[in-house]
Write a protein that holds these residues in place. Sequence first.
Motif, mmCIF file in Angstrom:
data_model
loop_
_atom_site.group_PDB
_atom_site.id
_atom_site.type_symbol
_atom_site.label_atom_id
_atom_site.label_comp_id
_atom_site.label_asym_id
_atom_site.label_seq_id
_atom_site.Cartn_x
_atom_site.Cartn_y
_atom_site.Cartn_z
ATOM 1 N N LEU A 172 77.380 10.624 96.669
ATOM 2 C CA LEU A 172 77.429 11.855 97.453
ATOM 3 C C LEU A 172 76.015 12.434 97.569
ATOM 4 C CD1 LEU A 172 78.879 14.322 98.760
ATOM 5 C CD2 LEU A 172 79.127 15.246 96.435
ATOM 6 N N ILE A 173 75.608 12.750 98.797
ATOM 7 C CA ILE A 173 74.321 13.404 99.028
ATOM 8 C C ILE A 173 74.572 14.783 99.636
ATOM 9 C CG2 ILE A 173 72.121 13.338 100.260
ATOM 10 C CD1 ILE A 173 72.314 10.335 100.356
ATOM 11 N N SER A 174 74.003 15.817 99.015
ATOM 12 C CA SER A 174 74.092 17.171 99.564
ATOM 13 C C SER A 174 72.727 17.828 99.435
ATOM 14 C CB SER A 174 75.141 17.992 98.811
ATOM 15 O OG SER A 174 75.142 19.324 99.273
ATOM 16 N N GLU A 199 79.363 2.971 99.608
ATOM 17 C CA GLU A 199 79.647 4.140 100.443
ATOM 18 C C GLU A 199 78.641 5.254 100.152
ATOM 19 O OE1 GLU A 199 83.627 5.532 99.969
ATOM 20 O OE2 GLU A 199 84.532 3.539 100.256
ATOM 21 N N ILE A 200 78.209 5.924 101.210
ATOM 22 C CA ILE A 200 77.379 7.120 101.077
ATOM 23 C C ILE A 200 78.101 8.248 101.804
ATOM 24 C CG2 ILE A 200 75.161 8.210 101.540
ATOM 25 C CD1 ILE A 200 73.894 5.448 101.611
ATOM 26 N N HIS A 201 78.360 9.335 101.088
ATOM 27 C CA HIS A 201 79.056 10.479 101.650
ATOM 28 C C HIS A 201 78.053 11.619 101.833
ATOM 29 C CE1 HIS A 201 83.194 8.886 101.209
ATOM 30 N NE2 HIS A 201 82.599 8.153 100.261
ATOM 31 N N LEU A 202 77.902 12.060 103.069
ATOM 32 C CA LEU A 202 76.920 13.083 103.413
ATOM 33 C C LEU A 202 77.615 14.426 103.563
ATOM 34 C CD1 LEU A 202 74.958 11.106 106.166
ATOM 35 C CD2 LEU A 202 74.633 11.062 103.674
ATOM 36 N N ILE A 218 73.091 5.840 110.943
ATOM 37 C CA ILE A 218 74.212 5.138 110.321
ATOM 38 C C ILE A 218 74.340 3.719 110.867
ATOM 39 C CG2 ILE A 218 76.743 5.094 110.179
ATOM 40 C CD1 ILE A 218 76.612 8.169 110.082
ATOM 41 N N ASN A 219 74.134 3.555 112.153
ATOM 42 C CA ASN A 219 74.296 2.249 112.794
ATOM 43 C C ASN A 219 73.316 1.210 112.281
ATOM 44 O OD1 ASN A 219 76.390 3.218 114.366
ATOM 45 N ND2 ASN A 219 75.039 3.829 116.051
ATOM 46 N N GLN A 220 72.258 1.667 111.607
ATOM 47 C CA GLN A 220 71.256 0.729 111.108
ATOM 48 C C GLN A 220 71.624 0.156 109.738
ATOM 49 O OE1 GLN A 220 67.345 2.491 111.235
ATOM 50 N NE2 GLN A 220 67.754 3.539 113.174
ATOM 51 N N PHE A 221 72.667 0.694 109.137
ATOM 52 C CA PHE A 221 72.962 0.310 107.769
ATOM 53 C C PHE A 221 73.957 -0.849 107.659
ATOM 54 C CE2 PHE A 221 71.960 4.907 106.351
ATOM 55 C CZ PHE A 221 70.613 4.601 106.357
ATOM 56 N N GLY A 222 74.316 -1.445 108.762
ATOM 57 C CA GLY A 222 75.174 -2.630 108.730
ATOM 58 C C GLY A 222 76.540 -2.350 108.141
ATOM 59 N N ASN A 223 76.902 -3.095 107.065
ATOM 60 C CA ASN A 223 78.224 -2.980 106.465
ATOM 61 C C ASN A 223 78.367 -1.779 105.539
ATOM 62 O OD1 ASN A 223 79.116 -5.330 107.731
ATOM 63 N ND2 ASN A 223 78.276 -6.628 106.095
ATOM 64 N N LEU A 224 77.301 -1.096 105.274
ATOM 65 C CA LEU A 224 77.361 0.076 104.418
ATOM 66 C C LEU A 224 78.173 1.184 105.108
ATOM 67 C CD1 LEU A 224 76.346 1.456 101.799
ATOM 68 C CD2 LEU A 224 74.369 2.245 103.115
ATOM 69 N N LYS A 225 79.127 1.744 104.373
ATOM 70 C CA LYS A 225 79.977 2.793 104.940
ATOM 71 C C LYS A 225 79.362 4.161 104.674
ATOM 72 C CE LYS A 225 84.687 4.665 104.725
ATOM 73 N NZ LYS A 225 86.015 4.562 104.054
ATOM 74 N N ILE A 226 79.117 4.885 105.760
ATOM 75 C CA ILE A 226 78.569 6.235 105.632
ATOM 76 C C ILE A 226 79.531 7.221 106.277
ATOM 77 C CG2 ILE A 226 76.698 7.788 106.240
ATOM 78 C CD1 ILE A 226 74.778 5.595 105.960
ATOM 79 N N VAL A 227 79.900 8.266 105.514
ATOM 80 C CA VAL A 227 80.879 9.245 105.969
ATOM 81 C C VAL A 227 80.243 10.627 105.983
ATOM 82 C CG1 VAL A 227 83.171 10.224 105.620
ATOM 83 C CG2 VAL A 227 82.695 7.859 104.908
ATOM 84 N N LYS A 228 80.368 11.305 107.106
ATOM 85 C CA LYS A 228 79.866 12.673 107.228
ATOM 86 C C LYS A 228 80.995 13.659 106.940
ATOM 87 C CE LYS A 228 77.696 13.562 110.999
ATOM 88 N NZ LYS A 228 77.368 13.560 112.454
ATOM 89 N N HIS A 229 80.700 14.665 106.100
ATOM 90 C CA HIS A 229 81.659 15.722 105.784
ATOM 91 C C HIS A 229 81.016 17.043 106.193
ATOM 92 C CE1 HIS A 229 83.963 12.860 103.223
ATOM 93 N NE2 HIS A 229 82.741 12.373 102.953
ATOM 94 N N VAL A 230 81.500 17.641 107.242
ATOM 95 C CA VAL A 230 80.880 18.842 107.814
ATOM 96 C C VAL A 230 81.749 20.071 107.529
ATOM 97 C CG1 VAL A 230 80.020 19.933 109.921
ATOM 98 C CG2 VAL A 230 79.838 17.455 109.620
ATOM 99 N N ASP A 231 81.134 21.068 106.845
ATOM 100 C CA ASP A 231 81.810 22.344 106.571
ATOM 101 C C ASP A 231 83.171 22.154 105.913
ATOM 102 O OD1 ASP A 231 79.732 23.864 107.537
ATOM 103 O OD2 ASP A 231 80.581 24.105 109.537
#
Length: 499
Positions: A172-174, A199-202, A218-231
Amino acid sequence: MKPRIIFRADGGTDVGMGHVVRSLALADMLSLEFSIVFVIQNPEESILSKIRDITENIVVLPATTDMVEDVSNFMVHLKQDDIVVLDGYYFVSDYQKKIKSAGNKLVVVDDLHAWHHFADVIINYADNIKSDAYSAEGYTKYCLGLDYILLRKEFFQNSRTQIKRSSVKKVLISMGAADIHNLTKKYSEALSEIDGIEEIHLLLGSVNKKADTFIGQINQFGNLKIVKHVDISAADLVKLIEQCDLAICPASTISLECCAVGIPLISGYTAENQKGILDGLISHQVAVDLGDLISVEKEIFETKVIEFSQVPEKLSKLLSNQKKMIDGKSPERLLKVFRLLSDTEITFRFANESDVDTYFNWANDPLVRKYSFNQNNIDYESHVKWFKAKLLSQDCYFYLFRKSEKKVGQVRIDKSGEEIVIGISVDVDFRGQSAGLEMLKLSCNDYLVKNPTAEIIAYIKKDNLSSYSTFIKAGFADEKTILYDGLPCTRLTLKSNQS
């Protein structure tokens, strides 16, 4: 009717959401016993939505960077009995002084301790902070350290069941709702180069105007799953923290929320005000310190993350220490503080024309006349002329004291010739309750703040032993026996260095 607490904080792209979030956390703690009003400049709809979760009583002020203008706009909405809570780095000494001069109780949430405070209470939940770090008035009380932490209730309600983590796969990155330094991108790129990260959760805020740029990243990270959590809500954030193996964030409120839930933590600072919390995290051994998150090199960060994966015992140690750090009782402690402010403490305002009859009745009270140098009763017409003249005089300070809705008494500090003379009277219903002593302390302190070179003089008739004792307890000294208006009396003085 519930007493009102007026919260004043701003949030947005430039200043982030920290002040608003922790103010709302405090408001939620107090909302069962107090009516909450939130005052904010020019908020975005996403911010208003967060505030409405706590209260529908929202006042929107005009946008301005002129704090003299802002405090004028703000004070129009205050009532005499309101408790004011300020959270923000614009609410410096002059801003606070104007609110106190109006007679309101004042609480300031401050983690910078960079200016003189006129607040009744200062809250700073950074660990290891001491009151001597602050410049403040003698009456100021302090709520310092983790005992007064401002977290949303979802983080106190968390079961604190320790989740075992033996590897780092979900991170998780905040970096704050606004992330003005674009650090989310920096640390996402670094994590994308570490083997084993799945997984990286933003954690992002809608006030972050750079959020859309992450789509291309995000599109540059290939198979790495990146999820945005807004508010996301506090409840959803608790679930997210529980699902992740590692959190990366500055030493702001989010770092303490992570500790409350329990997650291995890599932290540091992006602003000076975060260093106090960071010191606490390190002293409790609940986080790995990266220092300056803006300038730290990518290789150092990657090394710390890899160490966690290779030595899972480090994860367990951090979690174990976190479990001991926050006892969850700060809502109870803070509620007690605000109860005292609203229910039992005497406040003052300055008299106005509507108080003329109250002052007339006090002036003709038999005990007041007995200990006055002129013992004759005062006629109403003369009193009205005298009262109006004193209200117009810049040399006269008419302090009117109240407790809840009841008027307690008055203190008049008046320049007479070359001397500044004080007089006091306490309403019959409040005698014998130490009200006079508190009135003297509050009025003299306020006067000497505004007139720091002044010397306040009290003339007390020799047979008025009770009044003499009260003035001595209030710090008056330099005792002399003299004749005043032809009568023997005690002359006492108070200077700013004695108060």
